[in-house]
Motif scaffolding. Structure first.
Motif, mmCIF file in Angstrom:
data_model
loop_
_atom_site.group_PDB
_atom_site.id
_atom_site.type_symbol
_atom_site.label_atom_id
_atom_site.label_comp_id
_atom_site.label_asym_id
_atom_site.label_seq_id
_atom_site.Cartn_x
_atom_site.Cartn_y
_atom_site.Cartn_z
ATOM 1 N N ARG A 94 0.824 -1.213 0.000
ATOM 2 C CA ARG A 94 0.000 0.000 0.000
ATOM 3 C C ARG A 94 0.858 1.263 0.000
ATOM 4 N N ASP A 95 1.982 1.221 0.695
ATOM 5 C CA ASP A 95 2.757 2.436 0.958
ATOM 6 C C ASP A 95 3.872 2.698 -0.042
ATOM 7 N N MET A 96 4.206 1.712 -0.876
ATOM 8 C CA MET A 96 5.315 1.879 -1.809
ATOM 9 C C MET A 96 4.863 2.601 -3.075
ATOM 10 N N GLY A 97 5.570 3.658 -3.433
ATOM 11 C CA GLY A 97 5.304 4.349 -4.687
ATOM 12 C C GLY A 97 6.258 3.865 -5.765
ATOM 13 N N ILE A 98 5.775 3.722 -6.994
ATOM 14 C CA ILE A 98 6.577 3.169 -8.088
ATOM 15 C C ILE A 98 6.531 4.107 -9.293
ATOM 16 N N CYS A 99 7.697 4.411 -9.837
ATOM 17 C CA CYS A 99 7.797 5.119 -11.111
ATOM 18 C C CYS A 99 8.473 4.163 -12.098
ATOM 19 N N SER A 100 7.769 3.795 -13.167
ATOM 20 C CA SER A 100 8.287 2.827 -14.132
ATOM 21 C C SER A 100 9.024 3.534 -15.269
ATOM 22 N N LEU A 101 10.228 3.064 -15.552
ATOM 23 C CA LEU A 101 11.073 3.619 -16.602
ATOM 24 C C LEU A 101 11.538 2.487 -17.509
ATOM 25 N N SER A 102 12.199 2.820 -18.585
ATOM 26 C CA SER A 102 12.695 1.811 -19.513
ATOM 27 C C SER A 102 14.077 2.196 -20.027
ATOM 28 N N TYR A 190 10.380 -7.444 -23.031
ATOM 29 C CA TYR A 190 10.784 -6.531 -24.096
ATOM 30 C C TYR A 190 10.863 -5.087 -23.607
ATOM 31 N N GLN A 191 10.263 -4.795 -22.444
ATOM 32 C CA GLN A 191 10.219 -3.423 -21.941
ATOM 33 C C GLN A 191 11.548 -2.974 -21.306
ATOM 34 N N HIS A 192 12.375 -3.933 -20.873
ATOM 35 C CA HIS A 192 13.640 -3.589 -20.212
ATOM 36 C C HIS A 192 13.391 -2.531 -19.128
ATOM 37 N N GLU A 193 12.482 -2.852 -18.246
ATOM 38 C CA GLU A 193 11.998 -1.871 -17.268
ATOM 39 C C GLU A 193 12.916 -1.723 -16.050
ATOM 40 N N TRP A 194 12.990 -0.504 -15.566
ATOM 41 C CA TRP A 194 13.590 -0.186 -14.267
ATOM 42 C C TRP A 194 12.514 0.525 -13.457
ATOM 43 N N ARG A 195 12.583 0.381 -12.123
ATOM 44 C CA ARG A 195 11.587 1.031 -11.282
ATOM 45 C C ARG A 195 12.254 1.884 -10.199
ATOM 46 N N LEU A 196 11.747 3.086 -10.081
ATOM 47 C CA LEU A 196 12.168 3.986 -9.019
ATOM 48 C C LEU A 196 11.172 3.813 -7.885
ATOM 49 N N LEU A 197 11.656 3.353 -6.724
ATOM 50 C CA LEU A 197 10.788 3.028 -5.599
ATOM 51 C C LEU A 197 10.943 4.059 -4.488
ATOM 52 N N GLY A 198 9.842 4.378 -3.843
ATOM 53 C CA GLY A 198 9.890 5.327 -2.743
ATOM 54 C C GLY A 198 8.596 5.331 -1.963
ATOM 55 N N ASP A 199 8.536 6.180 -0.971
ATOM 56 C CA ASP A 199 7.339 6.330 -0.150
ATOM 57 C C ASP A 199 6.228 6.944 -1.004
ATOM 58 N N ALA A 200 5.061 6.276 -1.028
ATOM 59 C CA ALA A 200 3.953 6.752 -1.861
ATOM 60 C C ALA A 200 3.454 8.125 -1.426
ATOM 61 N N LYS A 201 3.757 8.517 -0.178
ATOM 62 C CA LYS A 201 3.279 9.814 0.316
ATOM 63 C C LYS A 201 4.226 10.952 -0.055
ATOM 64 N N LEU A 202 5.397 10.618 -0.574
ATOM 65 C CA LEU A 202 6.375 11.638 -0.920
ATOM 66 C C LEU A 202 6.507 11.757 -2.436
#
Length: 239
Positions: A94-102, A190-202
């Motif tokens: 619930r608390d983890m924020g995710i930004c998906s990149l490639s 095929y997406q070669h994804e990276w994820r930036l993880l952080g607090d979903a409230k920030l």
């Protein structure tokens, strides 16, 4: 204990219907004794029925571990630590924020899916000296994503870690659940994804923009707006 089991069962929710998921929860609840332990033979008898209700994954690791609860939860202190562990896993989702990149900027599938059939744009970031680089992780692609969730949580955390916790050797914190956010099925590789993880409230500061790539199907009006924006902000654009 029922709360802990409910939290654990949450991990199979995506692999069945809501109706069948609630039925699985009712089966698990019926196996509980008044003291919070599990009647192993009742659970094993119901294992085939549970597997039919959750056809998307192999439920054997889950059933096998739940069946050992009578032995593992005998000690009150250890039982409390189990609840704490499950709560952290539940809260982390619930608390983890995710930004998906490639890694890619020229993948036709992603231009189609995420840029309205190439009528949008792609932002290329410069990660050199980025302040949050330690929060950026590559996604791991697996044929069976549930193996990471079920076997990872139950095998690693509930197995070796719980014994460590019982002797005070392991500190329980949310970082131990980071693997839940870094796996996808191989069909997405095929997406070669990276994820930036952080607090979903920030709201983390974004990396510096290196360039903006314009979709080949952009309207002339949208294209000119982006070109003007890039000119004002001294950002390279690529047509």
């Amino acid at each position: 204990t029922l709360n802990g089991i409910d939290m654990l069962l949450e991990f199979i929710r995506p692999y069945t219907t809501e109706k069948d998921f609630q039925f699985v929860k009712s089966i698990a609840a019926r196996t509980l004794m008044p003291d919070g332990t599990v009647r192993r033979h009742f659970l094993l008898d119901a294992s085939a029925e549970i597997q039919e209700l959750v056809p998307g994954i192999d439920t054997a690791p889950l059933i096998n571990w739940l069946g050992t609860i009578p032995e593992k939860l005998n000690d009150r202190q250890l039982r409390l630590r189990f609840i704490e562990l499950f709560s952290l896993a539940h809260d982390a989702r619930r608390d983890m924020g995710i930004c998906s990149l490639s890694e890619l900027k020229n993948c036709d599938k992603m231009w189609q899916y995420y840029a309205d059939n190439s009528s949008g744009y792609c932002i290329e970031y410069d990660l050199n000296g980025y302040e949050n680089i330690d929060l950026l992780f590559p996604v791991v692609y697996q044929d069976n994503r549930e193996n990471n969730i079920v076997n990872g949580i139950l095998g690693s955390f509930i197995g070796e870690m719980i014994y460590g916790i019982s002797y005070g050797q392991v500190v329980v914190d949310k970082s131990q659940y980071i693997r839940l956010f870094l796996t996808k099925n191989t069909e997405w590789s095929y997406q070669h994804e990276w994820r930036l993880l952080g607090d979903a409230k920030l709201k983390l500061h974004a990396p510096k923009v290196h360039a903006i790539h314009l979709g080949r199907n952009m309207t002339e009006q949208d294209k000119q707006k982006l070109i003007d924006y890039c000119s004002v902000h001294k950002i390279k654009f690529v047509e």
